[in-house]
Design a protein around this motif. Structure first.
Motif, short mmCIF file in Angstrom:
data_model
loop_
_atom_site.label_atom_id
_atom_site.label_comp_id
_atom_site.label_asym_id
_atom_site.label_seq_id
_atom_site.Cartn_x
_atom_site.Cartn_y
_atom_site.Cartn_z
N LYS A 3 0.83 -1.41 -0.12
CA LYS A 3 0.11 -0.09 -0.03
C LYS A 3 0.89 1.38 0.15
O LYS A 3 0.74 2.10 -0.75
CB LYS A 3 -0.91 0.18 1.17
N SER A 20 -5.77 5.27 -1.22
CA SER A 20 -5.66 4.47 0.13
C SER A 20 -7.39 3.73 0.35
O SER A 20 -7.40 2.70 0.79
CB SER A 20 -5.56 5.36 1.39
N LYS A 21 -8.21 4.50 0.01
CA LYS A 21 -9.57 3.97 0.49
C LYS A 21 -9.78 2.72 -0.71
O LYS A 21 -10.44 1.78 -0.35
CB LYS A 21 -10.56 5.15 0.11
N TRP A 23 -7.81 0.94 -2.13
CA TRP A 23 -6.75 -0.18 -1.68
C TRP A 23 -7.49 -1.01 -0.63
O TRP A 23 -7.35 -2.36 -0.83
CB TRP A 23 -5.41 0.19 -1.36
N ASP A 24 -7.95 -0.35 0.35
CA ASP A 24 -8.58 -0.88 1.46
C ASP A 24 -9.74 -1.85 1.01
O ASP A 24 -10.04 -3.03 1.46
CB ASP A 24 -9.02 -0.10 2.49
N LYS A 27 -8.53 -5.04 -0.85
CA LYS A 27 -7.69 -5.79 0.27
C LYS A 27 -9.13 -6.62 0.88
O LYS A 27 -8.82 -7.60 1.15
CB LYS A 27 -6.78 -5.27 1.07
#
Length: 273
Positions: A3, A20-21, A23-24, A27
């Motif tokens: 990340k 970032s959002k 990516w979360d 995952k």
């Protein structure tokens, strides 16, 4: 890449937050084997997340806005074990119809063709709704069709008539399959320029001085093919999409002719708002 390595590839802070959002959510899908979705993304955001997903080598996702030409789209992640199912056209259609609904506003006759995109969007904002909660707003001769996720569509259905501008309107909650196909209208214009440089074209389109255009570009309001441009000396070509925040969206057309003094008569297509 992890990340942190991915996020470092994007210099703007707002892009880092978006990545970032996303990516979360990616995952979460990979570890929990559950479908995840974002809010509606604009063209620029779609471009950013697509780059990020290419870096990751991720292929199990879809961008859907409710119809083929949609500008604002939701990003869907699905787990690898469901890949075969999600690649079927029927599943894709079901995904869209279950997620995206339509709020249709039919204005009273005296107001029809009087309201533009800004009146509809402004009304939605007055209800305290953020832009990313809403998809495309398709204005027609009688009113507009607003695309939204199911829960937001139900909220709009209940509260749009609380607004003075829509009190006399008919508001309907419809399925995405009931959406009348709408092609984005473009207005053709022609400009005369010495060269195909970004700042020169923007100055002619907006009828502004080059110093004013420099301010617009340096304030990070200009995008070419949905990529931010902060330098004036960028050259455009036919087919490029030029977006200027607060000023509209344009497609670069063909060079129609060349004057005796070497100036270019360039065709521009402006997207209607």
């Amino acid at each position: 890449m992890n990340k942190q390595e991915i996020v470092k590839q994007f210099p703007k802070q707002e892009d880092k937050l978006l990545i970032s959002k996303v990516w979360d959510k990616l995952k979460f899908t990979q570890t929990r084997n559950q479908v995840q979705t974002t809010e509606f993304l604009n063209d620029y955001e779609q471009n950013i997340v697509t780059k990020m997903l290419q870096m990751c080598g991720e292929k199990n996702y879809r961008l859907e806005g409710g119809y083929n030409e949609a500008e604002r789209k939701i990003l869907f992640f699905y787990p690898e074990k469901l890949q075969a199912i999600f690649e079927k056209e029927r599943t894709q259609n079901e995904l869209i119809t279950q997620t995206i609904k339509v709020i249709s506003i039919i204005l009273p006759e005296e107001l029809q063709q009087e309201y533009h995109h800004s009146q509809y969007l402004g009304g939605i904002m007055k209800l305290g709704i953020k832009r990313e909660k809403i998809g495309d707003i398709l204005v027609n001769t009688k009113g507009a069709d607003i695309l939204a996720r199911e829960e937001m569509a139900k909220y709009l259905y209940l509260h749009l008539k609380d607004l003075t501008r829509f009190q006399k309107s008919e508001v309907l909650l419809k399925e995405i399959n009931d959406l009348t196909f709408c092609i984005a209208k473009k207005e053709e214009i022609a400009i005369l320029i010495p060269q195909m440089r970004l700042d020169v074209i923007v100055a002619e389109i907006l009828h502004l001085s080059r110093s004013k255009v420099d301010e617009i570009i340096s304030s990070q309001r200009v995008f070419v093919n949905y990529e931010l441009k902060v330098k004036n000396a960028c050259f455009l070509k036919q087919g490029d999409i030029l977006s200027i925040r607060g000023k509209g969206k344009y497609e670069i057309g063909q060079i129609l002719s060349k004057t005796a003094k070497g100036k270019l008569r360039l065709q521009i297509q402006k997207y209607s708002s």
